[in-house]
Enzyme design. Sequence first.
Site, PDB file in Angstrom:
ATOM      1  N   GLY A   1       0.827  -1.210   0.000  1.00  0.00           N
ATOM      2  CA  GLY A   1       0.000   0.000   0.000  1.00  0.00           C
ATOM      3  C   GLY A   1       0.857   1.255   0.000  1.00  0.00           C
ATOM      4  O   GLY A   1       0.485   2.290   0.571  1.00  0.00           O
TER       5      GLY A   1
ATOM      6  N   GLY B   1      -0.293   4.971  -0.941  1.00  0.00           N
ATOM      7  CA  GLY B   1      -1.303   5.678  -0.154  1.00  0.00           C
ATOM      8  C   GLY B   1      -0.736   6.869   0.596  1.00  0.00           C
ATOM      9  O   GLY B   1       0.463   7.166   0.521  1.00  0.00           O
ATOM     10  N   GLN B   2      -1.612   7.536   1.348  1.00  0.00           N
ATOM     11  CA  GLN B   2      -1.240   8.765   2.066  1.00  0.00           C
ATOM     12  C   GLN B   2      -0.061   8.540   3.006  1.00  0.00           C
ATOM     13  O   GLN B   2       0.894   9.317   3.014  1.00  0.00           O
ATOM     14  CB  GLN B   2      -2.457   9.255   2.876  1.00  0.00           C
ATOM     15  CG  GLN B   2      -2.221  10.568   3.600  1.00  0.00           C
ATOM     16  CD  GLN B   2      -3.220  10.818   4.715  1.00  0.00           C
ATOM     17  OE1 GLN B   2      -3.922   9.905   5.160  1.00  0.00           O
ATOM     18  NE2 GLN B   2      -3.285  12.048   5.183  1.00  0.00           N
TER      19      GLN B   2
ATOM     20  N   ASP C   1       2.461  -1.707  -4.414  1.00  0.00           N
ATOM     21  CA  ASP C   1       1.055  -1.309  -4.397  1.00  0.00           C
ATOM     22  C   ASP C   1       0.377  -2.036  -5.550  1.00  0.00           C
ATOM     23  O   ASP C   1       1.036  -2.661  -6.382  1.00  0.00           O
ATOM     24  CB  ASP C   1       0.923   0.215  -4.528  1.00  0.00           C
ATOM     25  CG  ASP C   1      -0.351   0.740  -3.882  1.00  0.00           C
ATOM     26  OD1 ASP C   1      -0.269   1.515  -2.903  1.00  0.00           O
ATOM     27  OD2 ASP C   1      -1.452   0.363  -4.352  1.00  0.00           O
ATOM     28  N   ILE C   2      -0.943  -1.899  -5.617  1.00  0.00           N
ATOM     29  CA  ILE C   2      -1.703  -2.581  -6.676  1.00  0.00           C
ATOM     30  C   ILE C   2      -1.450  -1.954  -8.051  1.00  0.00           C
ATOM     31  O   ILE C   2      -1.606  -2.609  -9.071  1.00  0.00           O
ATOM     32  CB  ILE C   2      -3.212  -2.588  -6.301  1.00  0.00           C
ATOM     33  CG1 ILE C   2      -4.023  -3.485  -7.235  1.00  0.00           C
ATOM     34  CG2 ILE C   2      -3.805  -1.204  -6.299  1.00  0.00           C
ATOM     35  CD1 ILE C   2      -4.525  -4.707  -6.532  1.00  0.00           C
ATOM     36  N   ARG C   3      -1.050  -0.668  -8.078  1.00  0.00           N
ATOM     37  CA  ARG C   3      -0.785   0.009  -9.360  1.00  0.00           C
ATOM     38  C   ARG C   3       0.380  -0.639 -10.097  1.00  0.00           C
ATOM     39  O   ARG C   3       1.349  -1.051  -9.455  1.00  0.00           O
ATOM     40  CB  ARG C   3      -0.371   1.454  -9.131  1.00  0.00           C
ATOM     41  CG  ARG C   3      -1.467   2.281  -8.594  1.00  0.00           C
ATOM     42  CD  ARG C   3      -0.994   3.720  -8.509  1.00  0.00           C
ATOM     43  NE  ARG C   3      -1.848   4.418  -7.584  1.00  0.00           N
ATOM     44  CZ  ARG C   3      -1.601   5.604  -7.080  1.00  0.00           C
ATOM     45  NH1 ARG C   3      -0.493   6.234  -7.382  1.00  0.00           N
ATOM     46  NH2 ARG C   3      -2.454   6.165  -6.258  1.00  0.00           N
TER      47      ARG C   3
ATOM     48  N   ASP D   1      -0.704  -7.119  -5.518  1.00  0.00           N
ATOM     49  CA  ASP D   1      -2.056  -7.220  -4.973  1.00  0.00           C
ATOM     50  C   ASP D   1      -1.908  -8.090  -3.713  1.00  0.00           C
ATOM     51  O   ASP D   1      -1.528  -9.263  -3.816  1.00  0.00           O
ATOM     52  CB  ASP D   1      -2.953  -7.898  -6.019  1.00  0.00           C
ATOM     53  CG  ASP D   1      -4.320  -8.274  -5.470  1.00  0.00           C
ATOM     54  OD1 ASP D   1      -4.540  -8.150  -4.252  1.00  0.00           O
ATOM     55  OD2 ASP D   1      -5.163  -8.720  -6.278  1.00  0.00           O
TER      56      ASP D   1
ATOM     57  N   TYR E   1     -14.757  -1.552   7.523  1.00  0.00           N
ATOM     58  CA  TYR E   1     -13.332  -1.235   7.751  1.00  0.00           C
ATOM     59  C   TYR E   1     -12.994  -1.466   9.237  1.00  0.00           C
ATOM     60  O   TYR E   1     -12.010  -2.137   9.566  1.00  0.00           O
ATOM     61  CB  TYR E   1     -13.110   0.223   7.352  1.00  0.00           C
ATOM     62  CG  TYR E   1     -11.786   0.849   7.730  1.00  0.00           C
ATOM     63  CD1 TYR E   1     -10.581   0.350   7.251  1.00  0.00           C
ATOM     64  CD2 TYR E   1     -11.754   1.990   8.538  1.00  0.00           C
ATOM     65  CE1 TYR E   1      -9.376   0.972   7.573  1.00  0.00           C
ATOM     66  CE2 TYR E   1     -10.558   2.617   8.853  1.00  0.00           C
ATOM     67  CZ  TYR E   1      -9.369   2.094   8.376  1.00  0.00           C
ATOM     68  OH  TYR E   1      -8.184   2.713   8.693  1.00  0.00           O
TER      69      TYR E   1
ATOM     70  N   ILE F   1      -5.125  11.044   9.965  1.00  0.00           N
ATOM     71  CA  ILE F   1      -3.764  11.526   9.709  1.00  0.00           C
ATOM     72  C   ILE F   1      -3.836  12.680   8.708  1.00  0.00           C
ATOM     73  O   ILE F   1      -4.445  12.549   7.642  1.00  0.00           O
ATOM     74  CB  ILE F   1      -2.862  10.393   9.144  1.00  0.00           C
ATOM     75  CG1 ILE F   1      -2.872   9.179  10.087  1.00  0.00           C
ATOM     76  CG2 ILE F   1      -1.442  10.905   8.909  1.00  0.00           C
ATOM     77  CD1 ILE F   1      -2.292   9.403  11.457  1.00  0.00           C
TER      78      ILE F   1
HETATM   79  C1  AKB Z   1     -10.538   6.847   7.870  1.00  0.00           C
HETATM   80  O1  AKB Z   1     -11.075   7.955   8.024  1.00  0.00           O
HETATM   81  O2  AKB Z   1     -11.112   5.850   7.442  1.00  0.00           O
HETATM   82  C2  AKB Z   1      -9.078   6.720   8.281  1.00  0.00           C
HETATM   83  C3  AKB Z   1      -8.954   6.212   9.665  1.00  0.00           C
HETATM   84  C4  AKB Z   1      -9.317   7.068  10.810  1.00  0.00           C
HETATM   85  O3  AKB Z   1      -8.554   5.091   9.852  1.00  0.00           O
HETATM   86  N1  AKB Z   1      -8.418   7.971   8.140  1.00  0.00           N
END
Ligand code: AKB
Length: 315
Positions: free
Chosen positions: A10, A13-14, A36-38, A51, A141, A171
């Site tokens: 990953g 990502g950010q 990353d997946i790209r 992946d 999530y 973050i």
């Molecule tokens: C989200 O907003 O999903 C993330 C987190 C807090 O894990 N930035």
Amino acid sequence: MPDTKILVTGACGQIGTLLSTTLQERYGFDNVIASDIRSSATFSCIYEQLDVTDANKLFYLISKYQITQIYHLAAILSAKGEANPIFTWNINMNGLLNVLEAAKNYKLEKVFYPSTIAVFGNQTPRVGTPQWPNLTPETVYGISKVAGENWCNYYFQKFDVDVRSLRYPGIISWDTLPGGGTTDYAVEIFHEAIKRQSYTSYIAEHTALPMMYMPDAIRATLELMDTAKENVKVRTSYNVGAMTFNPAELSEEIKKHIPDFVIEYEPDFRQEIAASWPESINDTDARTDWGWKESYGLADMCQDIIHNLTQNNNQ
Ligand code: AKB
């Protein structure tokens, strides 16, 4: 002891982008593999397409580069995850299980696994959220991260896999963009403030969330990974805090630098997610076990972000 060789999943990502660069500065070009997946990406270290649900490719990369540590950042975040729960579960869960199996079979030295404030839910105290509360999250999530934390603890207890984890708050960064999270508003707002002097927030005016500036998040990650194994006592995931604010407070702080800035509110489905998360975190265990202490609060973070974005815009 073999040389440290790190695989970051990953990495586009950010957090992954900046963490890969920081690790590469620390360990050298040949010793960090961003993935990353790209199919392709621009990094100052080696890049491989991966992946994370493809266990064979993961194992192949570990053998190819003699990997000793994995920072497993690949995941679908809270807001995006709600659009496709089964897909999200597959990426977040099977990706982690592949990494944990690899760590066990290849006897990796250490693994980092990011968890999140999304593990908390409406049954959790919102203020000063403790380390060990009820974890009944409202998003897929969050569900995947609660399960993930428990898998990490299981692999540590049963197989001595040295996996370490932080429950990241939102973050905030100026040079990399988040994607698909609920806390993304606190990054978008700065870009819109500079470009248009206005922002429409999808989070309600007084909904406060725990947040952390990126330099602190990178430092927290590396400090946890540098801690002696016996001092890492929480083997699910550590609460870590830095600051807490709501959109109205953030906008007041931005106005000190951009007086014409105006904020409007149009809460959407992400408001319900935010309302189920803590306002502030009790991170005593992190402070006691490995000496966590944040460097940035709201005012100095805003000043730094606006300074950097303005400079960038003028170049
Ligand atoms: C989200 O907003 O999903 C993330 C987190 C807090 O894990 N930035």
